[in-house]
Design a protein around this motif. Structure first.
Motif, PDB file in Angstrom:
ATOM      1  N   VAL A 195       0.856  -1.179   0.000  1.00 29.04           N
ATOM      2  CA  VAL A 195       0.000   0.000   0.000  1.00 29.04           C
ATOM      3  C   VAL A 195       0.895   1.232   0.000  1.00 29.04           C
ATOM      4  CG1 VAL A 195      -1.812   1.270   1.217  1.00 29.04           C
ATOM      5  CG2 VAL A 195      -1.813  -1.227   1.240  1.00 29.04           C
ATOM      6  N   GLU A 196       0.650   2.121  -0.961  1.00 29.42           N
ATOM      7  CA  GLU A 196       1.421   3.359  -1.111  1.00 29.42           C
ATOM      8  C   GLU A 196       0.506   4.555  -0.924  1.00 29.42           C
ATOM      9  OE1 GLU A 196       4.737   4.054  -2.158  1.00 29.42           O
ATOM     10  OE2 GLU A 196       5.306   1.944  -2.043  1.00 29.42           O
ATOM     11  N   ALA A 197       0.873   5.441  -0.011  1.00 33.99           N
ATOM     12  CA  ALA A 197       0.185   6.717   0.140  1.00 33.99           C
ATOM     13  C   ALA A 197       0.861   7.707  -0.808  1.00 33.99           C
ATOM     14  CB  ALA A 197       0.278   7.188   1.587  1.00 33.99           C
ATOM     15  N   THR A 198       0.342   8.916  -0.895  1.00 28.70           N
ATOM     16  CA  THR A 198       0.926   9.897  -1.806  1.00 28.70           C
ATOM     17  C   THR A 198       2.329  10.307  -1.379  1.00 28.70           C
ATOM     18  OG1 THR A 198      -0.167  11.682  -0.595  1.00 28.70           O
ATOM     19  CG2 THR A 198      -1.282  10.826  -2.570  1.00 28.70           C
TER      20      THR A 198
ATOM     21  N   PRO B 197       5.494   4.693   1.170  1.00 29.46           N
ATOM     22  CA  PRO B 197       4.916   3.397   1.535  1.00 29.46           C
ATOM     23  C   PRO B 197       4.180   3.453   2.865  1.00 29.46           C
ATOM     24  CG  PRO B 197       7.321   3.338   1.659  1.00 29.46           C
ATOM     25  CD  PRO B 197       6.943   4.679   1.147  1.00 29.46           C
ATOM     26  N   LEU B 198       3.096   2.690   2.935  1.00 29.25           N
ATOM     27  CA  LEU B 198       2.288   2.633   4.144  1.00 29.25           C
ATOM     28  C   LEU B 198       2.368   1.265   4.800  1.00 29.25           C
ATOM     29  CD1 LEU B 198       0.256   4.060   5.983  1.00 29.25           C
ATOM     30  CD2 LEU B 198      -1.539   3.236   4.476  1.00 29.25           C
ATOM     31  N   GLY B 199       2.390   0.198   4.024  1.00 29.05           N
ATOM     32  CA  GLY B 199       2.417  -1.148   4.589  1.00 29.05           C
ATOM     33  C   GLY B 199       1.920  -2.164   3.585  1.00 29.05           C
ATOM     34  N   ARG B 200       1.263  -3.203   4.098  1.00 23.85           N
ATOM     35  CA  ARG B 200       0.779  -4.296   3.257  1.00 23.85           C
ATOM     36  C   ARG B 200      -0.624  -4.703   3.694  1.00 23.85           C
ATOM     37  NH1 ARG B 200       4.756  -8.564   3.527  1.00 23.85           N
ATOM     38  NH2 ARG B 200       5.887  -7.175   2.150  1.00 23.85           N
ATOM     39  N   VAL B 201      -1.474  -5.059   2.730  1.00 26.93           N
ATOM     40  CA  VAL B 201      -2.856  -5.464   3.014  1.00 26.93           C
ATOM     41  C   VAL B 201      -2.849  -6.831   3.702  1.00 26.93           C
ATOM     42  CG1 VAL B 201      -5.114  -6.033   2.029  1.00 26.93           C
ATOM     43  CG2 VAL B 201      -3.737  -4.183   1.018  1.00 26.93           C
ATOM     44  N   ASP B 202      -3.447  -6.864   4.907  1.00 25.05           N
ATOM     45  CA  ASP B 202      -3.591  -8.116   5.646  1.00 25.05           C
ATOM     46  C   ASP B 202      -4.981  -8.709   5.480  1.00 25.05           C
ATOM     47  OD1 ASP B 202      -1.143  -8.709   6.761  1.00 25.05           O
ATOM     48  OD2 ASP B 202      -1.545  -7.700   8.648  1.00 25.05           O
ATOM     49  N   GLN B 203      -5.974  -7.851   5.251  1.00 25.97           N
ATOM     50  CA  GLN B 203      -7.347  -8.330   5.109  1.00 25.97           C
ATOM     51  C   GLN B 203      -8.074  -7.440   4.109  1.00 25.97           C
ATOM     52  OE1 GLN B 203     -10.022  -7.832   8.505  1.00 25.97           O
ATOM     53  NE2 GLN B 203     -10.680  -9.951   8.230  1.00 25.97           N
TER      54      GLN B 203
ATOM     55  N   THR C 172       0.879  -1.829   9.099  1.00 19.83           N
ATOM     56  CA  THR C 172       1.767  -0.682   8.899  1.00 19.83           C
ATOM     57  C   THR C 172       3.084  -0.836   9.643  1.00 19.83           C
ATOM     58  OG1 THR C 172       0.804   0.510  10.760  1.00 19.83           O
ATOM     59  CG2 THR C 172      -0.190   0.871   8.584  1.00 19.83           C
ATOM     60  N   ARG C 173       3.456  -2.058   9.999  1.00 20.61           N
ATOM     61  CA  ARG C 173       4.678  -2.244  10.799  1.00 20.61           C
ATOM     62  C   ARG C 173       5.915  -1.556  10.237  1.00 20.61           C
ATOM     63  NH1 ARG C 173       4.165  -8.436  12.471  1.00 20.61           N
ATOM     64  NH2 ARG C 173       2.310  -8.323  11.228  1.00 20.61           N
ATOM     65  N   PRO C 174       6.098  -1.486   8.920  1.00 17.84           N
ATOM     66  CA  PRO C 174       7.272  -0.737   8.459  1.00 17.84           C
ATOM     67  C   PRO C 174       7.197   0.752   8.813  1.00 17.84           C
ATOM     68  CG  PRO C 174       6.373  -2.090   6.688  1.00 17.84           C
ATOM     69  CD  PRO C 174       5.389  -2.138   7.825  1.00 17.84           C
ATOM     70  N   TRP C 175       5.989   1.243   9.024  1.00 17.62           N
ATOM     71  CA  TRP C 175       5.777   2.670   9.262  1.00 17.62           C
ATOM     72  C   TRP C 175       5.500   2.949  10.743  1.00 17.62           C
ATOM     73  CZ3 TRP C 175       0.479   5.050   9.036  1.00 17.62           C
ATOM     74  CH2 TRP C 175       0.532   6.440   9.102  1.00 17.62           C
ATOM     75  N   VAL C 176       4.578   2.194  11.358  1.00 14.72           N
ATOM     76  CA  VAL C 176       4.230   2.315  12.771  1.00 14.72           C
ATOM     77  C   VAL C 176       4.249   0.904  13.352  1.00 14.72           C
ATOM     78  CG1 VAL C 176       2.491   3.023  14.437  1.00 14.72           C
ATOM     79  CG2 VAL C 176       2.712   4.273  12.283  1.00 14.72           C
TER      80      VAL C 176
END
Length: 110
Positions: free
Chosen positions: A25-28, A31-37, A47-51
């Protein structure tokens, strides 16, 4: 929130028969993270890479486009806006949403 926030936009390239679990998932603004569901009207994003340890609920109305070849969901907002998204506490995490699914499960090798 309006109904449109919980529906994919025309032209987003959403395919009802494909799950987005495992997509990046990419915000403007990065990167934000990855879809889990993928719950249809919202995505639960790891969002573990971010938060660290903070999944967020992202209404699908924020999806600008989906790149099915690169497996990336592009949002039309910055990461800060996602911070104010509804808490994921109400999301059913036992419904086979793909928690813990690794990138190798979703990406094509070639």
């Amino acid at each position: 929130m309006t109904t449109e926030l919980w529906e994919y936009r025309p032209g987003s390239h959403h395919a009802a028969d494909l799950t987005l679990v495992g997509y990046d998932v990419e915000a403007t603004d990065g990167p934000l993270g990855r879809v889990d569901q993928d719950a249809g009207d919202h995505l639960l994003v790891d969002t573990r890479p971010w938060v660290p340890g903070a999944p967020v609920l992202v209404p699908v109305g924020l999806v600008a486009r989906i790149d099915h070849l690169e497996l990336v969901v592009h949002l039309d907002c910055p990461r800060a806006r996602v911070r104010s998204a509804p808490p994921p506490a109400a999301v059913d995490r036992t419904g086979g949403g793909g928690f813990g699914r690794g990138r190798s499960d979703a990406r094509r090798t070639g």
